[in-house]
Design an enzyme around this catalytic site. Structure first.
Site, PDB file in Angstrom:
ATOM      1  N   HIS A 206       0.857  -1.194   0.000  1.00  0.00           N
ATOM      2  CA  HIS A 206       0.000   0.000   0.000  1.00  0.00           C
ATOM      3  C   HIS A 206       0.890   1.240   0.000  1.00  0.00           C
ATOM      4  CE1 HIS A 206      -2.841   3.024   1.480  1.00  0.00           C
ATOM      5  NE2 HIS A 206      -3.811   2.190   1.141  1.00  0.00           N
ATOM      6  N   CYS A 244      -3.625   2.963  -4.446  1.00  0.00           N
ATOM      7  CA  CYS A 244      -4.616   3.712  -3.661  1.00  0.00           C
ATOM      8  C   CYS A 244      -4.672   5.151  -4.177  1.00  0.00           C
ATOM      9  CB  CYS A 244      -4.220   3.680  -2.188  1.00  0.00           C
ATOM     10  SG  CYS A 244      -5.306   4.681  -1.163  1.00  0.00           S
ATOM     11  N   HIS A 271      -7.608   0.633  -4.481  1.00  0.00           N
ATOM     12  CA  HIS A 271      -8.444   1.425  -3.578  1.00  0.00           C
ATOM     13  C   HIS A 271      -8.820   2.672  -4.368  1.00  0.00           C
ATOM     14  CE1 HIS A 271      -6.492  -0.014   0.485  1.00  0.00           C
ATOM     15  NE2 HIS A 271      -7.089  -0.989  -0.178  1.00  0.00           N
ATOM     16  N   ASP A 316     -12.987   3.378  -0.989  1.00  0.00           N
ATOM     17  CA  ASP A 316     -12.133   3.607   0.176  1.00  0.00           C
ATOM     18  C   ASP A 316     -12.849   4.549   1.129  1.00  0.00           C
ATOM     19  OD1 ASP A 316      -9.941   3.349   1.752  1.00  0.00           O
ATOM     20  OD2 ASP A 316      -8.506   4.083   0.314  1.00  0.00           O
ATOM     21  N   HIS A 317     -12.109   5.213   1.975  1.00  0.00           N
ATOM     22  CA  HIS A 317     -12.723   6.066   3.001  1.00  0.00           C
ATOM     23  C   HIS A 317     -13.900   6.847   2.445  1.00  0.00           C
ATOM     24  CE1 HIS A 317      -8.395   6.463   4.758  1.00  0.00           C
ATOM     25  NE2 HIS A 317      -8.850   5.226   4.764  1.00  0.00           N
ATOM     26  N   TYR A 330     -14.986   4.540   7.575  1.00  0.00           N
ATOM     27  CA  TYR A 330     -15.439   3.210   7.175  1.00  0.00           C
ATOM     28  C   TYR A 330     -16.901   2.939   7.511  1.00  0.00           C
ATOM     29  CZ  TYR A 330     -10.828   1.892   5.624  1.00  0.00           C
ATOM     30  OH  TYR A 330      -9.653   1.813   4.913  1.00  0.00           O
TER      31      TYR A 330
HETATM   32  C1  DNO Z   1      -6.543   3.132   5.556  1.00  0.00           C
HETATM   33  C2  DNO Z   1      -5.977   1.994   4.871  1.00  0.00           C
HETATM   34  C3  DNO Z   1      -4.605   1.641   5.376  1.00  0.00           C
HETATM   35  C4  DNO Z   1      -4.163   0.350   4.757  1.00  0.00           C
HETATM   36  C5  DNO Z   1      -2.780  -0.055   5.140  1.00  0.00           C
HETATM   37  C6  DNO Z   1      -2.354  -1.223   4.310  1.00  0.00           C
HETATM   38  O1  DNO Z   1      -7.708   3.271   5.607  1.00  0.00           O
HETATM   39  O2  DNO Z   1      -5.991   2.163   3.516  1.00  0.00           O
HETATM   40  O3  DNO Z   1      -4.637   1.523   6.767  1.00  0.00           O
HETATM   41  O4  DNO Z   1      -5.027  -0.660   5.169  1.00  0.00           O
HETATM   42  O5  DNO Z   1      -1.881   0.952   4.968  1.00  0.00           O
HETATM   43  O6  DNO Z   1      -1.330  -1.900   4.929  1.00  0.00           O
END
Ligand code: DNO
Length: 370
Positions: A206, A244, A271, A316-317, A330
């Site tokens: 990531h 991401c 992501h 994602d978020h 989340y």
């Molecule tokens: C945040 C996530 C990160 C991700 C880690 C992967 O919301 O995208 O915490 O899970 O960095 O190791």
């Protein structure tokens, strides 16, 4: 693309599997055993237990996020070999239940960081906010003191044991330059990638969030050049990236659609989210819609479509909307809206492609005749 949705587990998430099931097109959950201390092997029984829960709703569990990497590995300490062995066993155990992608990160000490988890927006929703100057002016020692004086202090994405040993970690990282951190990452990958390859598992790193050094700690996975470098450290189809858009998108110079095109065959997991950047370096997370933020979500999804992406995607978020009480970023609602926005773009592109194929086909036939 295969749509998946992150779920933190019973008792650990306000979102229920039966709710995720009602989001159109979600095939699997993105999961982890969040209570296993970093560095320990994940026991097969616990993995099988999670599988049972997923099976009940017909979800696959092909993607794990994350198997975290022990700080001793990132620091390159002699004890790292023990933790690397445990990591290999975890890969093997996960492969036994059919896991295909393991997401992890190599950020020293911290995972993602924000200065306000519930910043109020004009429409009454709240969202996660990063104030650059606040982080720059924060002395890590003050942070250490604050944590020491407040036993309830938690930050999402940080395991409690990391917080407890913060001052010791800051001290240890003084001896680790950016170059050394790259070397430690290479050492780790050289050990684990052959195991992943043997079991047909993709290790997907990531990017660092935000994609720049914080508190004087080095950070590696921040740009297109650095992702290229990472992929070249160990040339293997199992050495991959979790692309991401939100993490990389905090830096306006990152061309994420360009990365999708360049690294297409090494992105098993994406992501996708948006954020709005301000000129002073601050940013706030917005809805997934392109128009609401600074990240070109449409261009990114189009790049995946153009490269015939068959990997896993998760929204994602999200913001916290409709009075939802949830883990920061989340909740169910805004991420579900995100899924529908991504499907909207994808399905439109599919329709356009189909029409183009249908109109091109008769022409090429007539060309063939002449
Ligand atoms: C945040 C996530 C990160 C991700 C880690 C992967 O919301 O995208 O915490 O899970 O960095 O190791």
């Amino acid at each position: 693309m295969k749509m998946v949705f992150r779920w933190f587990g019973h008792g650990n998430d306000s979102v229920k599997l039966q709710h995720i099931k009602q989001i159109p097109g979600v095939e699997g959950i993105v999961w982890a055993l969040h209570d296993i201390p970093v560095g320990e092997e994940w026991p097969l029984e616990r993995i099988l237990d999670m599988k049972q829960q997923a099976d009940r709703y017909g979800f696959h569990m092909d993607v794990v996020e994350s198997v975290n990497v022990h700080e001793d590995i990132k620091l390159g300490l002699p004890t790292r070999d023990l933790y690397i062995e445990n990591y290999k066993r975890t890969i093997e155990n996960l492969a036994k239940v059919g896991v295909k992608v393991i997401c992890y990160n190599f950020m020293p000490v911290f995972d993602w960081i924000r200065t306000d988890l519930f910043k109020e927006m004009e429409d009454g929703s709240t969202a996660m906010f990063y104030e650059k100057a606040k982080v720059e002016n924060l002395n890590p020692n003050e942070l250490v003191d604050e944590i020491a004086n407040n036993p309830d202090f938690t930050i999402p994405g940080w395991e409690p044991e990391r917080l407890k040993s913060l001052s010791h970690l800051f001290e240890a990282y003084r001896r680790v330059s950016t170059q050394q951190l790259w070397a430690n990452l290479r050492y780790f990958l050289e050990q684990i990638i052959p195991v992943a390859e043997l079991h047909d598992v993709k290790m997907a790193i990531h990017p660092d969030d935000p994609p720049w050094p914080i508190f004087g700690l080095p950070r590696l996975i921040t740009s297109q050049d650095n992702i290229r470098r990472l992929l070249q450290l160990v040339e293997s189809p199992s050495n991959c990236v979790t692309l991401c858009s939100g993490s990389l998108g905090a830096n306006g110079e990152n061309d994420i659609a360009g990365m999708v095109r360049e690294f297409a065959d090494r992105i098993p997991f994406a992501h996708i989210r948006n954020l709005k950047r301000y000129e002073n370096g601050d940013f706030i997370e917005t809805s997934h819609r392109t128009k609401d933020g600074s990240v070109e979500i449409f261009d990114i999804v189009k790049a995946y479509h153009d490269t015939s992406f068959t990997g896993y995607v998760r929204p994602d978020h999200g913001r916290h909307i409709w009075d939802e009480q949830c883990r920061p970023g989340y909740g169910l609602y805004d991420r579900a809206l995100g899924v529908m926005y991504l499907w909207g773009i994808w399905d439109s592109l599919e329709s356009v492609k189909k029409v183009q194929q249908e109109t091109v086909a008769p022409q090429s036939l007539s060309n063939a005749r002449t």
